[in-house]
Write a protein that holds these residues in place. Structure first.
Motif, short mmCIF file in Angstrom:
data_model
loop_
_atom_site.label_atom_id
_atom_site.label_comp_id
_atom_site.label_asym_id
_atom_site.label_seq_id
_atom_site.Cartn_x
_atom_site.Cartn_y
_atom_site.Cartn_z
N SER A 1 0.85 -1.19 0.00
CA SER A 1 0.00 0.00 0.00
C SER A 1 0.88 1.23 0.00
CB SER A 1 -0.89 0.02 1.24
OG SER A 1 -1.75 -1.10 1.28
N GLU A 2 0.29 2.35 -0.40
CA GLU A 2 0.96 3.64 -0.26
C GLU A 2 0.61 4.20 1.11
OE1 GLU A 2 -0.34 6.02 -3.51
OE2 GLU A 2 1.02 5.08 -4.94
N HIS B 1 -8.85 7.49 -0.36
CA HIS B 1 -7.50 7.85 0.01
C HIS B 1 -7.50 8.91 1.11
CE1 HIS B 1 -6.65 5.77 -3.75
NE2 HIS B 1 -5.36 5.83 -3.49
N TRP B 2 -6.31 9.28 1.51
CA TRP B 2 -6.12 10.38 2.44
C TRP B 2 -5.25 11.44 1.78
CZ3 TRP B 2 -8.09 11.33 7.26
CH2 TRP B 2 -8.83 10.30 7.84
N GLN B 3 -5.59 12.68 2.03
CA GLN B 3 -4.78 13.78 1.51
C GLN B 3 -4.21 14.59 2.68
OE1 GLN B 3 -6.20 17.46 -0.75
NE2 GLN B 3 -5.27 16.24 -2.39
N GLN C 1 -0.74 12.37 -1.03
CA GLN C 1 -1.90 11.48 -1.01
C GLN C 1 -1.44 10.04 -0.86
OE1 GLN C 1 -4.54 10.76 -4.60
NE2 GLN C 1 -5.87 12.14 -3.43
N ALA C 2 -2.22 9.26 -0.11
CA ALA C 2 -1.90 7.85 0.08
C ALA C 2 -3.16 7.10 0.53
CB ALA C 2 -0.79 7.67 1.10
N GLN C 3 -3.07 5.77 0.46
CA GLN C 3 -4.19 4.95 0.93
C GLN C 3 -4.31 4.95 2.45
OE1 GLN C 3 -2.29 1.85 -1.74
NE2 GLN C 3 -4.35 0.99 -1.54
N HIS C 4 -3.16 5.04 3.11
CA HIS C 4 -3.13 4.99 4.57
C HIS C 4 -2.27 6.14 5.10
CE1 HIS C 4 -4.78 0.84 4.77
NE2 HIS C 4 -4.09 0.66 3.65
N GLY D 1 -8.29 3.55 7.07
CA GLY D 1 -7.02 3.97 6.50
C GLY D 1 -6.21 4.91 7.37
#
Length: 411
Positions: free
Chosen positions: A3-4, A232-234, A243-246, A368
């Motif tokens: 994951s990112e 996602h999260w910013q 930005q990433a998934q977690h 996340g």
């Protein structure tokens, strides 16, 4: 599946979490406004405390509380407005320190501590940081025979129960071990298992450099806003959006503000602390805690570091280093202490919880989002152990220890 993941906070906890996640194949970016290891993880005694199986409980002896209230000791200092503001959380801390409540909390705390050396060992080796680590333990010293005898009984019990290395030193033995001391002490407790680090911030920086060699990224930026955006999260920063998934919050004493902005009301508070380095002609062979005055002398790369006990004050309030001034006066009577290295003392804050255990796990209401903070006095010790646990939870692995005592949902 990889994951990112964004890890916010580049102290020992954040960097260790990023390492454990990258080790499992995740794409990791570490974000902090300063270089790794330059905030809370910079200002500590540099100990990886394998013997610290019992978290710091709120004093329950009325004589100790009276000394604190009247300012007769030096291990605790407070600013009255801050103490009043913290009263509800301190009341819960006091209740959790009662014997019946404290025992299970201490057992949970100990199951992390028991892994601190082995989890640090892999990163020390891979980061090429052996030159920063001494594996000789540290000494708790006492000015009075009564205090030494009482603490020795507890030390024997703790060492036996948790299979720890512990040597009791009378005054003569302590003087032989530490010839730099001018005045005799009543005795000391030598905990032999812990490791002492001569540059705590430097060790975190070495770990962060290892993260880079492993393919992780580090971004120097001030986090301004964190918000979910679809799946996602910013993270808005002064250097642009990320930005990433977690997202992992490993923000130490800044975690309270970050979680409140998302609607959480976790029972967190900070204890502030100070340190300063001094020139010495004859260094100590290992860190020495002077129990009654309430401060530690720790040999460091920059000189002898004097670290203070706890101060209850607003996190961002101006410095009030009265504890450090008193510690310096006592230290000058015990050894040849030269000039201070820094023009001003360092000030930082320890992130604490009312039940003395860290917060590790998934945020209850935000998929996340993950928490890893609240380690109190032991973030430097517990960073790799708690980082591994969180990485296992994020990766869906079977956790190596029971994660329930640290879950954010316990509050």
């Amino acid at each position: 599946m990889s994951s990112e993941i964004l890890v916010l906070g580049a102290g020992m906890v954040g960097v260790s979490t990023a390492l454990a996640l990258r080790q499992r194949g995740h794409h990791v970016t570490l974000v902090d406004r300063k270089a790794p290891g330059q905030e809370t993880s910079y200002g500590n005694a540099g100990l990886i405390q394998r013997e610290a199986v019992q978290p710091y409980a709120f004093p329950r002896d009325w004589r100790v509380l009276a000394d604190v209230a009247l300012g007769r000791g030096n291990d605790v200092h407070y600013q009255l407005p801050a103490l009043l503001a913290l009263a509800p959380r301190l009341a819960r801390y006091w209740a959790n320190s009662a014997p019946g409540a404290y025992a299970p909390l201490a057992r949970a705390y100990a199951q992390l501590i028991v892994h601190c050396l082995s989890e640090h060992a892999q990163w020390v080796a891979q980061a090429g940081a052996d030159d920063l680590v001494e594996r000789k333990g540290w000494v708790r010293g006492f000015l009075t025979p009564a205090a030494f005898e009482a603490a020795s009984v507890q030390a024997r019990q703790t060492a036996q129960e948790h299979q720890l290395g512990c040597t009791l030193l009378d005054g003569a033995a302590l003087a032989r071990l530490m010839p730099a001391l001018r005045g005799p002490l009543a005795g000391g407790i030598h905990w032999t298992d812990p490791w002492a680090v001569s540059d705590p911030g430097g060790l975190v920086a070495r770990y962060a450099a290892l993260l880079g060699r492993m393919g992780g990224e580090t971004v120097r930026a001030e986090v301004r806003k964190l918000q979910p955006q679809g799946a996602h999260w910013q993270v808005q920063t002064d250097a642009g959006p990320l930005q990433a998934q977690h997202v992992v919050l490993a923000l130490g004493p800044w975690a309270d503000g970050a979680t409140r902005a998302l609607g959480y009301r976790l029972p967190l508070f900070v204890k502030r602390g100070y340190h300063r380095h001094y020139v010495v002609q004859q260094p100590l062979p290992m860190p020495l805690l002077l129990t009654e005055p309430g401060f530690m002398l720790a040999p460091m790369t920059r000189g002898l570091r004097i670290t203070t006990g706890a101060e209850f004050a607003p996190h961002e309030a101006p410095a009030s280093p009265v504890q450090l001034a008193q510690a310096e006066r006592v230290a000058r009577g015990l050894l040849e202490l030269g000039e201070a290295v820094e023009p001003q003392p360092w000030l930082g804050a320890r992130p604490c919880t009312v039940d003395m255990n860290p917060v590790i796990g998934a945020a209850p209401r935000h998929p996340g989002l993950w928490f890893n903070f609240g380690h109190g006095h032991q973030g430097f010790t517990l960073g790799p152990a708690s980082g591994r646990l969180l990485a296992e939870l994020i990766s869906g692995e079977a956790p190596y220890i029971d994660p329930k005592p640290y879950s954010p949902q316990r509050f």
